[in-house]
Enzyme design. Structure first.
Site, PDB file in Angstrom:
ATOM      1  N   CYS A 191     -10.485   8.154  -9.802  1.00  8.78           N
ATOM      2  CA  CYS A 191      -9.674   8.464 -10.991  1.00  8.78           C
ATOM      3  C   CYS A 191      -9.191   7.203 -11.700  1.00  8.78           C
ATOM      4  O   CYS A 191      -8.667   7.274 -12.806  1.00  8.78           O
ATOM      5  CB  CYS A 191      -8.480   9.326 -10.610  1.00  8.78           C
ATOM      6  SG  CYS A 191      -8.935  10.815  -9.756  1.00  8.78           S
TER       7      CYS A 191
ATOM      8  N   HIS B 169      -2.555   8.431 -15.046  1.00 13.80           N
ATOM      9  CA  HIS B 169      -3.551   9.414 -14.607  1.00 13.80           C
ATOM     10  C   HIS B 169      -2.833  10.738 -14.378  1.00 13.80           C
ATOM     11  O   HIS B 169      -1.795  10.789 -13.721  1.00 13.80           O
ATOM     12  CB  HIS B 169      -4.220   8.915 -13.326  1.00 13.80           C
ATOM     13  CG  HIS B 169      -5.010   9.965 -12.632  1.00 13.80           C
ATOM     14  ND1 HIS B 169      -5.879  10.793 -13.297  1.00 13.80           N
ATOM     15  CD2 HIS B 169      -5.065  10.341 -11.327  1.00 13.80           C
ATOM     16  CE1 HIS B 169      -6.432  11.632 -12.439  1.00 13.80           C
ATOM     17  NE2 HIS B 169      -5.946  11.381 -11.240  1.00 13.80           N
TER      18      HIS B 169
ATOM     19  N   ASN C 157      -6.072  18.098 -13.471  1.00  7.15           N
ATOM     20  CA  ASN C 157      -6.527  16.740 -13.149  1.00  7.15           C
ATOM     21  C   ASN C 157      -8.007  16.606 -13.534  1.00  7.15           C
ATOM     22  O   ASN C 157      -8.868  17.265 -12.951  1.00  7.15           O
ATOM     23  CB  ASN C 157      -6.320  16.518 -11.637  1.00  7.15           C
ATOM     24  CG  ASN C 157      -6.726  15.136 -11.177  1.00  7.15           C
ATOM     25  OD1 ASN C 157      -7.451  14.432 -11.867  1.00  7.15           O
ATOM     26  ND2 ASN C 157      -6.272  14.754  -9.997  1.00  7.15           N
TER      27      ASN C 157
HETATM   28  O1  UT7 Z   1      -6.667  12.454  -8.751  1.00  3.36           O
HETATM   29  C1  UT7 Z   1      -6.701  12.445  -7.375  1.00  3.36           C
HETATM   30  C2  UT7 Z   1      -5.381  12.220  -6.842  1.00  3.36           C
HETATM   31  N1  UT7 Z   1      -4.875  13.399  -6.197  1.00  3.36           N
HETATM   32  C3  UT7 Z   1      -3.592  13.667  -6.228  1.00  3.36           C
HETATM   33  O2  UT7 Z   1      -2.823  12.999  -6.866  1.00  3.36           O
HETATM   34  C4  UT7 Z   1      -3.073  14.763  -5.363  1.00  3.36           C
HETATM   35  C5  UT7 Z   1      -1.931  14.261  -4.525  1.00  3.36           C
HETATM   36  N2  UT7 Z   1      -1.336  15.330  -3.712  1.00  3.36           N
HETATM   37  C6  UT7 Z   1      -0.620  16.314  -4.275  1.00  3.36           C
HETATM   38  O3  UT7 Z   1      -0.468  16.358  -5.474  1.00  3.36           O
HETATM   39  C7  UT7 Z   1       0.026  17.311  -3.371  1.00  3.36           C
HETATM   40  O4  UT7 Z   1      -0.055  16.868  -2.034  1.00  3.36           O
HETATM   41  C8  UT7 Z   1      -0.619  18.732  -3.462  1.00  3.36           C
HETATM   42  C9  UT7 Z   1      -0.301  19.354  -4.820  1.00  3.36           C
HETATM   43  C10 UT7 Z   1      -2.119  18.634  -3.274  1.00  3.36           C
HETATM   44  C11 UT7 Z   1      -0.055  19.653  -2.384  1.00  3.36           C
HETATM   45  O5  UT7 Z   1       1.369  19.724  -2.515  1.00  3.36           O
HETATM   46  P1  UT7 Z   1       2.282  19.597  -1.206  1.00  3.36           P
HETATM   47  O6  UT7 Z   1       3.666  19.793  -1.637  1.00  3.36           O
HETATM   48  O7  UT7 Z   1       1.921  18.279  -0.557  1.00  3.36           O
HETATM   49  O8  UT7 Z   1       1.825  20.830  -0.361  1.00  3.36           O
HETATM   50  P2  UT7 Z   1       1.276  20.873   1.143  1.00  3.36           P
HETATM   51  O9  UT7 Z   1      -0.132  20.375   1.191  1.00  3.36           O
HETATM   52  O10 UT7 Z   1       2.281  20.239   2.050  1.00  3.36           O
HETATM   53  O11 UT7 Z   1       1.272  22.410   1.407  1.00  3.36           O
HETATM   54  C12 UT7 Z   1       2.488  23.158   1.466  1.00  3.36           C
HETATM   55  C13 UT7 Z   1       2.131  24.609   1.666  1.00  3.36           C
HETATM   56  C14 UT7 Z   1       1.135  24.861   2.809  1.00  3.36           C
HETATM   57  O12 UT7 Z   1       1.509  26.053   3.436  1.00  3.36           O
HETATM   58  P3  UT7 Z   1       2.291  26.030   4.831  1.00  3.36           P
HETATM   59  O13 UT7 Z   1       1.400  25.297   5.782  1.00  3.36           O
HETATM   60  O14 UT7 Z   1       3.576  25.295   4.575  1.00  3.36           O
HETATM   61  O15 UT7 Z   1       2.473  27.467   5.140  1.00  3.36           O
HETATM   62  C15 UT7 Z   1      -0.161  25.068   2.081  1.00  3.36           C
HETATM   63  O16 UT7 Z   1      -1.059  25.881   2.807  1.00  3.36           O
HETATM   64  O17 UT7 Z   1       1.518  25.134   0.490  1.00  3.36           O
HETATM   65  C16 UT7 Z   1       0.284  25.771   0.845  1.00  3.36           C
HETATM   66  N3  UT7 Z   1      -0.634  25.634  -0.267  1.00  3.36           N
HETATM   67  C17 UT7 Z   1      -0.748  26.554  -1.248  1.00  3.36           C
HETATM   68  N4  UT7 Z   1      -0.115  27.715  -1.451  1.00  3.36           N
HETATM   69  C18 UT7 Z   1      -0.457  28.402  -2.552  1.00  3.36           C
HETATM   70  C19 UT7 Z   1      -1.501  24.625  -0.510  1.00  3.36           C
HETATM   71  N5  UT7 Z   1      -2.190  24.870  -1.651  1.00  3.36           N
HETATM   72  C20 UT7 Z   1      -1.739  26.072  -2.115  1.00  3.36           C
HETATM   73  C21 UT7 Z   1      -2.049  26.851  -3.240  1.00  3.36           C
HETATM   74  N6  UT7 Z   1      -1.383  27.995  -3.430  1.00  3.36           N
HETATM   75  N7  UT7 Z   1      -2.977  26.464  -4.143  1.00  3.36           N
END
Ligand code: UT7
Length: 327
Positions: free
Chosen positions: A113, A254, A284
């Site tokens: 990115c 970005h 994104n």
């Molecule tokens: O351009 C490339 C660069 N990429 C990025 O900048 C992405 C960087 N990372 C992020 O933006 C964040 O880490 C995410 C948006 C990808 C995820 O957010 P998070 O607050 O870190 O969530 P998490 O991965 O800790 O997940 C929290 C919960 C999990 O459930 P449990 O285990 O707590 O029950 C996930 O399974 O949210 C769940 N979850 C979802 N729920 C509904 C993950 N994705 C989804 C979804 N819908 N799409």
């Protein structure tokens, strides 16, 4: 001699997919996506429409605004995580042919990115070195075709689109590009990748599935990295140029996740209004996201000559980088 951003353009596919649309095909919700990322919609290229197709359309807008024809281009640098072909030929060459840029060299630059920041700095250096007069830099992505729809952690985050700039020799002392800060940390290579199909994890007939080749991300690792490097980059770019945040008209980062930028803004005590966002509409779009946002800001009349625009990017590699554009 220096170089400046002579024009900007973008092309976004018409088809728009809302968070609610996604919640009908996977276990997610508008509430989760919005609250965790700020994303509300993404645009999706129709099947058969390629990265080169989107790039060509964005490039045509930028060329027209620059008052140039394709034959005026000396070089085309295309950045993408979703090339038309694996490895070769370069997608830039397909764009060169579609544009009829018969005098231009063409190559792809792979820096995740952050690709757009790497590419514009290289374009600037080519102009300063005298090896090119007019360089097209285009970030173009069809990420929805490499998304694993069984992986809600990633499938909701990405969209398709393309943004382009033409970089030429500066005409005055006011409009020019500063040297970029370009960095990498390859120890994080496997937290954001398309794993299979290359030499390390080759495609195995009858065994490799589509999802093995799809985008994979360890979200939290990338999140922590992104907050840290965005904070560092903004601070270093401003200090290096002896500026204060008040001298900067816009930070165009970005467009990955609103929360990453809110966290960086808080750490730096910068008002969030300094950041230009459009990830709500486009999600994104990887290496296309900065020029797409820059184009939108330009079209809305939010950028004017003399403005200082700070750009930051981060992504696969891991890579990160930033620069200041004197518009
Ligand atoms: O351009 C490339 C660069 N990429 C990025 O900048 C992405 C960087 N990372 C992020 O933006 C964040 O880490 C995410 C948006 C990808 C995820 O957010 P998070 O607050 O870190 O969530 P998490 O991965 O800790 O997940 C929290 C919960 C999990 O459930 P449990 O285990 O707590 O029950 C996930 O399974 O949210 C769940 N979850 C979802 N729920 C509904 C993950 N994705 C989804 C979804 N819908 N799409």
């Amino acid at each position: 001699m220096n170089a400046y951003i002579r024009s900007v353009g973008a092309f976004i596919p018409e088809k728009r997919v809302t968070n609610d649309d996604l919640s009908k095909v996977m276990d997610t919700s508008d509430e989760w996506i919005k609250s965790h990322t700020g994303i509300e919609n993404r645009h999706v290229a129709e099947i058969g429409v390629t990265t080169a197709d989107l790039a060509t359309k964005a490039a045509k807008v930028a060329l027209e605004r620059a008052g140039l024809t394709a034959e005026d281009l000396d070089m085309i640098i295309l950045t993408t995580a979703t090339p038309d072909y694996i490895g070769f030929p370069a997608t830039a060459c397909i764009v060169q042919d579609k544009l009829g840029a018969t005098n231009a060299g063409a190559f792809d630059m792979v820096a995740g990115c952050t690709g757009f920041i790497y590419a514009i700095d290289n374009a600037k250096n080519m102009i300063i070195a005298g090896t090119a007069k007019n360089v097209l830099v285009v970030g173009s992505e069809v990420l929805t075709q490499v998304s694993n729809m069984q992986d809600r952690d990633t499938a909701v985050l990405f969209g398709d689109g393309s943004g382009a700039v033409i970089i030429s020799e500066s005409l005055d002392d006011e409009s020019y590009m500063e040297h970029a800060i370009l960095k990498s940390d390859g120890s994080g290579a496997e937290v954001l990748m398309r794993k299979s199909g290359g030499i390390k994890y080759p495609f195995v007939d009858g065994e490799t599935t589509f999802n093995d080749t799809a985008l994979y991300m360890e979200g939290q690792a990338v999140y922590k990295f992104a907050v840290k490097v965005n904070t560092e980059l903004i601070k270093e770019l401003i200090e290096r140029s002896n500026l204060t945040i008040n001298d900067i008209s816009w930070i165009i980062p970005h467009q990955a996740n609103m929360r990453i930028l809110q966290a960086a803004a808080k750490r730096l005590k910068i008002p969030i209004e300094k950041f230009y966002f459009n990830l709500m509409e486009y999600a994104n779009t990887s290496s296309a996201s900065i020029p797409i946002a820059m184009n939108e800001a330009y079209e809305k009349g939010k950028i004017k000559k003399g403005d200082k625009i700070l750009l930051t990017g981060f992504g696969a590699g891991l890579t990160y980088g930033g620069t200041i554009i004197n518009w």
